[in-house]
Design a protein around this motif. Structure first.
Motif, mmCIF file in Angstrom:
data_model
loop_
_atom_site.group_PDB
_atom_site.id
_atom_site.type_symbol
_atom_site.label_atom_id
_atom_site.label_comp_id
_atom_site.label_asym_id
_atom_site.label_seq_id
_atom_site.Cartn_x
_atom_site.Cartn_y
_atom_site.Cartn_z
ATOM 1 N N ILE A 19 0.843 -1.203 0.000
ATOM 2 C CA ILE A 19 0.000 0.000 0.000
ATOM 3 C C ILE A 19 0.875 1.249 0.000
ATOM 4 C CG2 ILE A 19 -1.638 1.346 1.379
ATOM 5 C CD1 ILE A 19 -2.804 -1.387 2.295
ATOM 6 N N GLY A 20 1.900 1.264 0.851
ATOM 7 C CA GLY A 20 2.790 2.416 0.920
ATOM 8 C C GLY A 20 3.538 2.665 -0.378
ATOM 9 N N VAL A 21 4.043 1.601 -0.978
ATOM 10 C CA VAL A 21 4.768 1.749 -2.251
ATOM 11 C C VAL A 21 3.826 2.223 -3.356
ATOM 12 C CG1 VAL A 21 5.986 0.456 -4.045
ATOM 13 C CG2 VAL A 21 6.600 0.151 -1.656
ATOM 14 N N GLN A 22 2.589 1.730 -3.355
ATOM 15 C CA GLN A 22 1.631 2.160 -4.371
ATOM 16 C C GLN A 22 1.294 3.644 -4.215
ATOM 17 O OE1 GLN A 22 0.552 0.246 -6.985
ATOM 18 N NE2 GLN A 22 -0.305 2.143 -7.740
ATOM 19 N N THR A 60 -2.791 -2.406 -8.825
ATOM 20 C CA THR A 60 -3.993 -2.627 -8.022
ATOM 21 C C THR A 60 -4.168 -4.098 -7.673
ATOM 22 O OG1 THR A 60 -5.006 -0.752 -9.153
ATOM 23 C CG2 THR A 60 -6.467 -2.213 -7.944
ATOM 24 N N LEU A 61 -3.913 -4.977 -8.619
ATOM 25 C CA LEU A 61 -4.071 -6.409 -8.370
ATOM 26 C C LEU A 61 -3.180 -6.874 -7.223
ATOM 27 C CD1 LEU A 61 -5.209 -9.199 -9.116
ATOM 28 C CD2 LEU A 61 -3.295 -9.409 -10.702
ATOM 29 N N SER A 62 -1.937 -6.471 -7.243
ATOM 30 C CA SER A 62 -1.005 -6.881 -6.198
ATOM 31 C C SER A 62 -1.406 -6.330 -4.835
ATOM 32 C CB SER A 62 0.407 -6.406 -6.544
ATOM 33 O OG SER A 62 1.309 -6.762 -5.532
ATOM 34 N N VAL A 63 -1.806 -5.068 -4.796
ATOM 35 C CA VAL A 63 -2.195 -4.461 -3.527
ATOM 36 C C VAL A 63 -3.443 -5.138 -2.971
ATOM 37 C CG1 VAL A 63 -2.990 -2.336 -2.431
ATOM 38 C CG2 VAL A 63 -1.103 -2.254 -4.050
ATOM 39 N N VAL A 64 -4.448 -5.315 -3.807
ATOM 40 C CA VAL A 64 -5.693 -5.943 -3.347
ATOM 41 C C VAL A 64 -5.442 -7.393 -2.923
ATOM 42 C CG1 VAL A 64 -7.983 -6.707 -4.096
ATOM 43 C CG2 VAL A 64 -7.192 -4.416 -4.654
ATOM 44 N N ALA A 65 -4.653 -8.115 -3.680
ATOM 45 C CA ALA A 65 -4.365 -9.511 -3.335
ATOM 46 C C ALA A 65 -3.626 -9.614 -2.001
ATOM 47 C CB ALA A 65 -3.555 -10.172 -4.439
#
Length: 100
Positions: A35-38, A51-56
Motif C-alpha cells: 500500500i505504501g509503495v503504491q 492494483t491487483l497486487s495491492v488488493v491480493a
C-alpha cells in the motif's frame, strides 16, 4: 468434550501456531508495504505494484489474520487446520507475487 476446553489454546500445536503467527504478521507487513509503495508511486507518477497486487496482499492478510485468530483460540481440530490455512495462503501469495 467440554465447551470451555474447546476454546482454550492448544499446547500440542504450539510450534505450528507460532510459525503461522509469524507468517500472519509478515503478510500484514507486506500488505502495508505494498500500500505504501503504491501511494508513493502514484504521487511520483511511477509504476507501482499495481492494483491487483495491492488488493491480493490485503485480502491475503485479512485471510491469514482471521485464520490465525481461529488457530489461537481453539484447541480442537480447528487449530492445526487454521494454521495450515495460514501457511497455504502465505505460500500462494508469496509464490504468485514475489517468487514466480
Amino acid at each position: 468434550m467440554d465447551v470451555e476446553a474447546a476454546k482454550r489454546p492448544s499446547r500440542t500445536y504450539g510450534f505450528l501456531r507460532a510459525v503461522s503467527g509469524v507468517l500472519a504478521v509478515g503478510m500484514v507487513l507486506l500488505a502495508l508495504g505494498n500500500i505504501g509503495v503504491q501511494f508513493y508511486a502514484n504521487s511520483r507518477d511511477l509504476p507501482g505494484p499495481g492494483t491487483l497486487s495491492v488488493v491480493a496482499h490485503v485480502v491475503a492478510a485479512l485471510l491469514v489474520v482471521g485464520a490465525q485468530i481461529v488457530a489461537d483460540r481453539y484447541a480442537d481440530w480447528k487449530a492445526p487446520v487454521a494454521s495450515l490455512a495460514v501457511l497455504v495462503v502465505s505460500a500462494a501469495t508469496l509464490w504468485t507475487f514475489w517468487w514466480a
